[in-house]
Design a protein around this motif. Structure first.
Motif, PDB file in Angstrom:
ATOM      1  N   LEU A  90       0.832  -1.203   0.000  1.00 27.80           N
ATOM      2  CA  LEU A  90       0.000   0.000   0.000  1.00 27.80           C
ATOM      3  C   LEU A  90       0.866   1.252   0.000  1.00 27.80           C
ATOM      4  O   LEU A  90       0.617   2.193  -0.756  1.00 27.80           O
ATOM      5  CB  LEU A  90      -0.927  -0.015   1.222  1.00 27.80           C
ATOM      6  CG  LEU A  90      -1.893   1.166   1.360  1.00 27.80           C
ATOM      7  CD1 LEU A  90      -2.860   1.209   0.169  1.00 27.80           C
ATOM      8  CD2 LEU A  90      -2.652   1.078   2.672  1.00 27.80           C
ATOM      9  N   THR A 195      -2.067   7.513  -8.606  1.00 26.06           N
ATOM     10  CA  THR A 195      -2.577   6.761  -7.462  1.00 26.06           C
ATOM     11  C   THR A 195      -4.033   6.366  -7.669  1.00 26.06           C
ATOM     12  O   THR A 195      -4.438   5.232  -7.371  1.00 26.06           O
ATOM     13  CB  THR A 195      -2.441   7.589  -6.177  1.00 26.06           C
ATOM     14  OG1 THR A 195      -1.075   7.983  -5.996  1.00 26.06           O
ATOM     15  CG2 THR A 195      -2.887   6.784  -4.968  1.00 26.06           C
ATOM     16  N   ILE A 196      -4.828   7.299  -8.176  1.00 25.18           N
ATOM     17  CA  ILE A 196      -6.242   7.024  -8.458  1.00 25.18           C
ATOM     18  C   ILE A 196      -6.367   5.922  -9.506  1.00 25.18           C
ATOM     19  O   ILE A 196      -7.196   5.011  -9.376  1.00 25.18           O
ATOM     20  CB  ILE A 196      -6.967   8.300  -8.918  1.00 25.18           C
ATOM     21  CG1 ILE A 196      -7.044   9.302  -7.763  1.00 25.18           C
ATOM     22  CG2 ILE A 196      -8.375   7.975  -9.427  1.00 25.18           C
ATOM     23  CD1 ILE A 196      -7.567  10.658  -8.161  1.00 25.18           C
ATOM     24  N   ILE A 199      -5.724   2.562  -7.853  1.00 25.84           N
ATOM     25  CA  ILE A 199      -6.868   2.097  -7.061  1.00 25.84           C
ATOM     26  C   ILE A 199      -7.969   1.578  -7.972  1.00 25.84           C
ATOM     27  O   ILE A 199      -8.566   0.521  -7.720  1.00 25.84           O
ATOM     28  CB  ILE A 199      -7.388   3.238  -6.164  1.00 25.84           C
ATOM     29  CG1 ILE A 199      -6.318   3.618  -5.129  1.00 25.84           C
ATOM     30  CG2 ILE A 199      -8.685   2.830  -5.465  1.00 25.84           C
ATOM     31  CD1 ILE A 199      -6.644   4.866  -4.343  1.00 25.84           C
ATOM     32  N   TRP A 202      -6.960  -1.913  -9.512  1.00 27.31           N
ATOM     33  CA  TRP A 202      -7.131  -3.068  -8.618  1.00 27.31           C
ATOM     34  C   TRP A 202      -8.602  -3.325  -8.325  1.00 27.31           C
ATOM     35  O   TRP A 202      -9.020  -4.473  -8.232  1.00 27.31           O
ATOM     36  CB  TRP A 202      -6.342  -2.849  -7.329  1.00 27.31           C
ATOM     37  CG  TRP A 202      -4.991  -3.494  -7.367  1.00 27.31           C
ATOM     38  CD1 TRP A 202      -4.711  -4.818  -7.165  1.00 27.31           C
ATOM     39  CD2 TRP A 202      -3.735  -2.879  -7.663  1.00 27.31           C
ATOM     40  NE1 TRP A 202      -3.355  -5.051  -7.300  1.00 27.31           N
ATOM     41  CE2 TRP A 202      -2.731  -3.877  -7.598  1.00 27.31           C
ATOM     42  CE3 TRP A 202      -3.337  -1.579  -7.950  1.00 27.31           C
ATOM     43  CZ2 TRP A 202      -1.392  -3.615  -7.814  1.00 27.31           C
ATOM     44  CZ3 TRP A 202      -2.000  -1.303  -8.163  1.00 27.31           C
ATOM     45  CH2 TRP A 202      -1.040  -2.316  -8.107  1.00 27.31           C
ATOM     46  N   ALA A 203      -9.397  -2.272  -8.190  1.00 26.91           N
ATOM     47  CA  ALA A 203     -10.815  -2.449  -7.898  1.00 26.91           C
ATOM     48  C   ALA A 203     -11.545  -3.093  -9.073  1.00 26.91           C
ATOM     49  O   ALA A 203     -12.301  -4.061  -8.899  1.00 26.91           O
ATOM     50  CB  ALA A 203     -11.447  -1.097  -7.558  1.00 26.91           C
TER      51      ALA A 203
END
Length: 270
Positions: A90, A195-196, A199, A202-203
């Motif tokens: 993370l 970074t967005i 995320i 992975w989502a």
């Protein structure tokens, strides 16, 4: 090429150590891990030594589910291992998000490409951010070792041995995360945007794998290995050299992602 790559890698590390923003980030990281060491890790490691806790865990998760957790010679390293398996990936997403985004925003890639190759820039930044994460890993592991020997000085040798193996394992785990963020940072205009994207990646990937699993379970089992960190949940119940059985997974992922990143930087107009 190799010389320029190493120069760029050292420059990334120097930005952390001699830049005010880098020093603030290093201080913040150290403070977070200091709090984790003094409270969750120290407290949990004391529980790990009791027979009642072993019986409780065995009753909840099963006799062999996390039996390796109780085989560690140093309880503090065992708890650190579990925490670091999830927290360091993370942290990696945030620490390595700005490998190229700022250069794109400032337009300084033109300046860099006039003086060295794109391969040197790409791999130099990647190696530099791995050096940064190696430094952070070293600091936290050393702090954990100090915490362990403050309880029992005879734990020095097993703590250093276990700490070294943990360092190597975590370093390998972070390779595909850093390579993935290198690609996303090339595509994004800012570190926050990278970074967005991470995320979202992975989502969306997790949702797609879940959908595939509902229809084709065997195919989903293979697809999940594409994602960095797919092996982490299985590494909790490992220790020592046994944990290296999963090392080929992140190494292959990192190699593939670095290949994609190299192709992207060579063909893009930065």
């Amino acid at each position: 090429m190799v010389r320029n790559t190493l120069i760029l890698a050292k420059f990334e590390l120097k930005k952390l150590l001699f830049n005010p923003r880098g020093l603030i980030s290093l201080f913040a990281f150290s403070l977070v891990w200091l709090l984790l060491l003094l409270y969750p890790i120290r407290t949990a490691s004391s529980f790990l030594l009791t027979e009642e806790f072993k019986q409780l865990i065995s009753g909840i998760f099963g006799e062999n589910s996390i039996n390796e957790l109780f085989q560690w010679k140093v309880a503090e390293i065992a708890i650190f291992w579990i925490a670091a398996l999830y927290l360091f990936p993370l942290f990696s997403i945030f620490v390595t998000a700005d490998q190229f985004a700022s250069d794109k925003h400032r337009g300084s890639f033109r300046f860099l490409t006039l003086r060295t190759s794109r391969d040197s820039i790409f791999f130099g930044r990647f190696i530099g951010h791995m050096l940064i994460q190696s430094l952070l890993l070293t600091l936290t592991i050393l702090a954990t070792i100090i915490l362990a020997i403050s309880r029992d000085i005879t734990l020095l040798l097993p703590a250093v041995t276990s700490g070294t193996l943990v360092f190597i394992n975590l370093f390998i785990i972070l390779l595909p995360y850093t390579a993935m963020m290198a690609i996303l940072s090339l595509y994004a205009n800012t570190a926050r945007q990278a970074t967005i994207y991470a995320i979202l990646f992975w989502a969306v990937s997790a949702v797609m794998i879940a959908i595939v699993h509902s229809q084709f379970a065997s195919l989903a089992q293979w697809l999940q290995w594409i994602l960095p960190g797919a092996q982490i949940s299985m590494m909790i119940n490992t220790q020592g050299f046994g944990s290296f059985v999963y090392a080929p997974i992140p190494l292959l992922q990192a190699g593939f992602l670095l290949f994609l990143g190299r192709q992207y930087i060579q063909r893009s107009s930065l």
